[in-house]
Structures are given as C-alpha cells and as structure tokens.
Design a protein around this motif. Sequence first.
Motif, PDB file in Angstrom:
ATOM      1  N   PRO A   1       0.819  -1.221   0.000  1.00  0.00           N
ATOM      2  CA  PRO A   1       0.000   0.000   0.000  1.00  0.00           C
ATOM      3  C   PRO A   1       0.849   1.265   0.000  1.00  0.00           C
TER       4      PRO A   1
ATOM      5  N   LYS B   1      -0.298   6.763  -7.539  1.00  0.00           N
ATOM      6  CA  LYS B   1      -1.088   5.551  -7.284  1.00  0.00           C
ATOM      7  C   LYS B   1      -1.275   5.303  -5.781  1.00  0.00           C
TER       8      LYS B   1
ATOM      9  N   ASP C   1      -2.904   4.616  -2.236  1.00  0.00           N
ATOM     10  CA  ASP C   1      -4.027   3.884  -1.656  1.00  0.00           C
ATOM     11  C   ASP C   1      -4.654   4.668  -0.508  1.00  0.00           C
TER      12      ASP C   1
ATOM     13  N   CYS D   1     -10.322   6.448  -3.182  1.00  0.00           N
ATOM     14  CA  CYS D   1      -9.150   6.288  -2.323  1.00  0.00           C
ATOM     15  C   CYS D   1      -9.578   6.521  -0.880  1.00  0.00           C
TER      16      CYS D   1
ATOM     17  N   LEU E   1      -6.579  -3.121   2.210  1.00  0.00           N
ATOM     18  CA  LEU E   1      -5.561  -2.923   1.176  1.00  0.00           C
ATOM     19  C   LEU E   1      -4.621  -4.101   0.970  1.00  0.00           C
TER      20      LEU E   1
ATOM     21  N   VAL F   1      -9.723  -3.087  -2.125  1.00  0.00           N
ATOM     22  CA  VAL F   1      -8.676  -2.252  -2.698  1.00  0.00           C
ATOM     23  C   VAL F   1      -9.302  -1.307  -3.716  1.00  0.00           C
ATOM     24  N   SER F   2      -8.884  -0.070  -3.658  1.00  0.00           N
ATOM     25  CA  SER F   2      -9.431   0.918  -4.588  1.00  0.00           C
ATOM     26  C   SER F   2      -9.167   0.501  -6.028  1.00  0.00           C
TER      27      SER F   2
ATOM     28  N   LYS G   1      -7.359   4.292 -10.058  1.00  0.00           N
ATOM     29  CA  LYS G   1      -6.201   5.122  -9.728  1.00  0.00           C
ATOM     30  C   LYS G   1      -6.092   6.258 -10.765  1.00  0.00           C
TER      31      LYS G   1
END
Length: 634
Positions: A500, A551, A553, A579, A619, A625-626, A629
């Motif tokens: 992350p 990118k 997190d 995010c 994460l 998880v997002s 991005k």
Amino acid sequence: MAKEKRFFSDFPPTTRKEWIEKITSDLKGTPFDKKLIWKSPEGFEVFPFYRREDIDSFSITKVPPATFPYVRSTKLNNSWHVCERVSETSPKKANERALYILNRGVTSLQFVMHDDWVNIETLEVLLNGIAIDAIELNFACCISRAVSMANALSGYCNKHNIPSDKIEGSIDYVPFKRELVRGKKTPNWLTEALQVLKVASCLPHIRVLMVNAYFLSNAGAYITEELGIALAWGVELLDTLGENGFSIEEVANKIKFNFGVGSNYFMEIAKFRAARWLWAEIIASHGEQYKGDVAKIHQHAITSSWNMTVYDAYVNLLRTQTEAMSAALGGVDSLMILPYDTPFSATPTDFSLRIARNQQLLLLEESHFDKVVDPAAGSYYIETLTQKIAEKAWSIFLDIQHRGGFAKLVQQGEIQQMVNASNNKRHEAVAKRRESLLGTNEFPNFTERAIDRVKANPQTAHHCSIDHSKEEDVLALDFRRAASDFENLRLATDFASHQPVVFMLTIGNLAMRLARSQFASNFFGCAGYKLIDNLGFDSVEQGVVEAFDKKADIIVLCSSDDEYEQYAPEAFKLVGERCNLVIAGNPACREQLETLGIKHFIHVKSNVLETLQHFNELLVEGKNVSESKKGVEQ
C-alpha cells in the motif's frame, strides 16, 4: 586550621509543601497529582521526586550488606556468574563450544541436554577438559530426566574423585512447568519432586527445584505479579516438601529462582532487592534459627523475551543492555543475556552470542559493576520502589495463599488467567502506544523487510520425551511478545503482492503540516506501507492530482485543526470513493467532517494497531482495494 564552612546551612530548608507549590506554579494551575504522579501498572503511585523523610521510616535502609533480611545483598561483593546456554547437536560439539566460551569470559554453562545424553558416558565427552569445580554447571533437561541427570552427575563426580561439595550449579527440574507452558496437568508433582530432591541430596550445591519466574515475565506479567507469584511458587515447594520428610534447610538450599528482567530499569533493580528481602522473611518465619545462610535467596536472571522484536532487531541490544544493568545492580547471582536474534532465530548466530556475552563483560571489566555492593542503596527513589514493590508483591502472595496456594491455583489455571489478563492489558497499551517498542510501534524503519529472516529461521520447540496426549488440559500461559501483533501486521504487508502507498497531502500552516506528516509517516510505517512525503501544496486539488499520479491507496491530509474545516471537505469531494482519505489530527470540526462522510482520523489517542489492521483488511488482504487510480478530472 580554618573551620570547615557548610555552605548550604546558610539557606533555610525547603519543605515538601513548598516544592509542590513551586511545581504547581510552574504547571500554571494544572493539578500536581494529575500531571506528575504516575499511576504505575504495578499497582502503586510513583512521585516525581522523593526526599529523605520518605525513607526515614524504612527499616531496610538501616541494614548493612550480607545481613538479614539481605535486602542489600546476600554477599559482601557484587560478583555474578556470566551464564551462556550451550545447545548443540552432539556432546562433542557441545564440549567444543563450552571450552570456546569458557576461554572468552563465561563462568557459568547451561547445557541443553537431549534425552539420550543423560548418562555418565555422555558426561565424559561433554565435560572433557572442563574444570567443573571452577565454574557454575547447569543442565537443562526434560522434567522426566531430572532424576537420571542427578544420578549421572553424581556418578561422574565419584568416578573422577571430585568432591560433590565442590560442584556448584543446577539441574532444571521445574515443578508445574507442564501447567504453565504446555497447558497439561502434572499427574503427581509431589512424588516426582520428592524423588528428585532425594537423589540430589548427595550434591549439596546443585539446586534442583526451579522457580521459573521468567515464564511469567515472558508472558507479560507485571513486576509485582512476577515476584508475588514466584514467592507463592517457592513457598509451595518449601511447605509441601517440608511436610513430607525434608527439613527447611534441605528444601530451601535446593530452590533456585530464575527471574526474568524487563526494561523497566529502576523497578527491576528494586525487584531483585525486594525478592531477597521477602524470601528471607518467609524462611525466617519458620524460626529465628533460619535467619542465616538458609534465608539467602539464589537469584538467576534472564533478559526478557517479551519486549524483543523481529523488526529493528538491533534495538534488542539496547533493551538487553539496560536489563542486564538492572540485574547486575540488583545483585543477582548469575545472569544470562538472550541474543538479539532470539525472536526470529531458532539457532542464534555466533555474532549474536558473542555480543550477548560481551554485554556482560563490559559491565564487569570496563564498568566495574561488580566492585560496589548494592549501589542503589540510599537512593530515595529506589528505596521507595523496593518498599512499594515488596508491599504489592506480598499482597499478591497472600492472596494466592488465602485462595489455596500456588499448586491449587496453577492446576486450576487461575495463575495463568491472572498473568494472561496482564498480557492482554499490556498488548492494548502497546496498541495505543502507551507502552513503547522502538522500531515496532514507534519510529519504524520504513524500508526494512523481514521475509528472509522469518523464512530462514522458523521457531522450533525442544523435544520432550513425555507423552502429554493423555493428560488433562489446563489453561497455559500466553507467550505472545509485545510486538507480535504489529509484526503479524507488517509481515502480512511484506508477503503481500501489493505494498500500500500512503501519500502525505501537506498544505497550509507550515509547522503543523510538517509535524502531522511526520506523525502520519510513523503511524503508517508501523504496517510497512510505502510512504510518500511532500513539502507542501498550493491547493488541495494539486495535492490530490499528485496523489493519484503516485497511485496512492491512502491520502493523509496534513494541516492545522483550524484549516481542516476548509481543506477536508474539499479533499473529500475530490477523492470520493476512489481512495481512502485520512485526516491527521482530531480537530474540533471532526463531527462536522464525519457528517460529510469522512471516516478516518489518526491522532495521539488512536489505537494504532486496530487502525492499521483495518487498513490491512482493506488494502493488503484485497477485500476493498481501490479499483480506480485515475487522476482527478480536470
């Protein structure tokens, strides 16, 4: 000849009340007792200063060294044995190792004995070339082999015409080890103990009844608990064996207290002083004639494994050094320092063993800790700690006695339950950073990885020949180290395919944004996340764009409390669900921000562990998880 002038006599004495008034004045009205009096986990208050009158009523301060009740010492010097464990795959290798370390300052050997080593033939190889009457000789063996070990050692001495009264050391028979460590009830500990004691009677200076209080220390017990329970353990042996044909002298002279020693520097010094005092009083309670040598406790100290860490492992050297200093200044009879790689290495390296050995030699040969008997004597602070630890430990001891004694409570699991409850409290304190572990829950090394270290050195337990499958279960001690929860968290990150990324969106007040970005970096660094810090942004939008470009997190908004009212809603609107947005601080407008949907705030009162576990679920374990991005839409 000019008369000596006492300069301080020109000044009027200052009372305690005047000191407190001055301190309160400097605190600008904050109550003295709430700000500066420490409510110690051991169960008593610790003041910020002490004076002569605080110890005037203590009888222990008026007793010289090597005099009953031995609070100052049991001898007229402060020498101790430098002990090192010898654990090898064959008797020949163990002998070679022993000779090697004896020539490098060790004066006490602890051989880890395999079951098939317990015989005279093996001792011929193991002790070849070693003057066993010139060192302390200790044997760690399975409980079931203690009698055979005593017979073998006695036979070896007879074969070589070595007077048995010239041999000093121990054979590790540990009553109640099964209950405490393995969670299995001992079928009949008394029969076993009587047999060991009878066989070892021909070895007058070999102690065979171990009170392994370091089990309690390694399981997170507080200092007063360790001492109080250890006393109850010792009294159980003293009374029960005394009721079955042995005298007070015969039992007491066979008991060895193996204490742990933690990093609470001054309290650990006081603990060893209090232990000498209380044990002497216990022995003397059987009659005035027992105030001599029989009332002297034999104390061995082992640095605690509870506060050792896998990450930033060299800090373990600092911990064990202060622990060793406490034990030495506390006047122990022998000391073993655990190598710094103990938490992650089943077999310590030659380097870690050498450093551990040299840590003691530095105290002896360069710092001359052995030259002064009880250097803590007369210190208002340590004398008070000795008194308070003794009082609290004594109350724990009496409570155990009133509830039926150590054997009954340990076989019911109540002793283990008490210690495990303390372990849980201390883990909570570590989680909230009220108890600090440098490099683990405070100031981690952001770039460190421990994958290879953990993979290469799986922890293995020493094999025991006893079949425990048919024994009744009982609650065992919880030996989780203080760092274990944080280490599991960080190892999960180390092993994960994705690390992350935490981005510091610093904006606004210069001092506050820098302070909070540093706080947030240390916070998320404890989980092993990749950290991206910044000097500052001119706008929130600029920072969010940069964060998505990296990118991220997690985006941590770092500013002042006053500015969050403006910056936080703007950041939340730009970040949305793509995010995780975190606010560094606990601003007055928090309720307002939470109403908008902002969920995450980190501050000095946060439960660091729980917060990081939550983010790991999101994460690291891949649950949420997002997915996006993408940069902020222009």
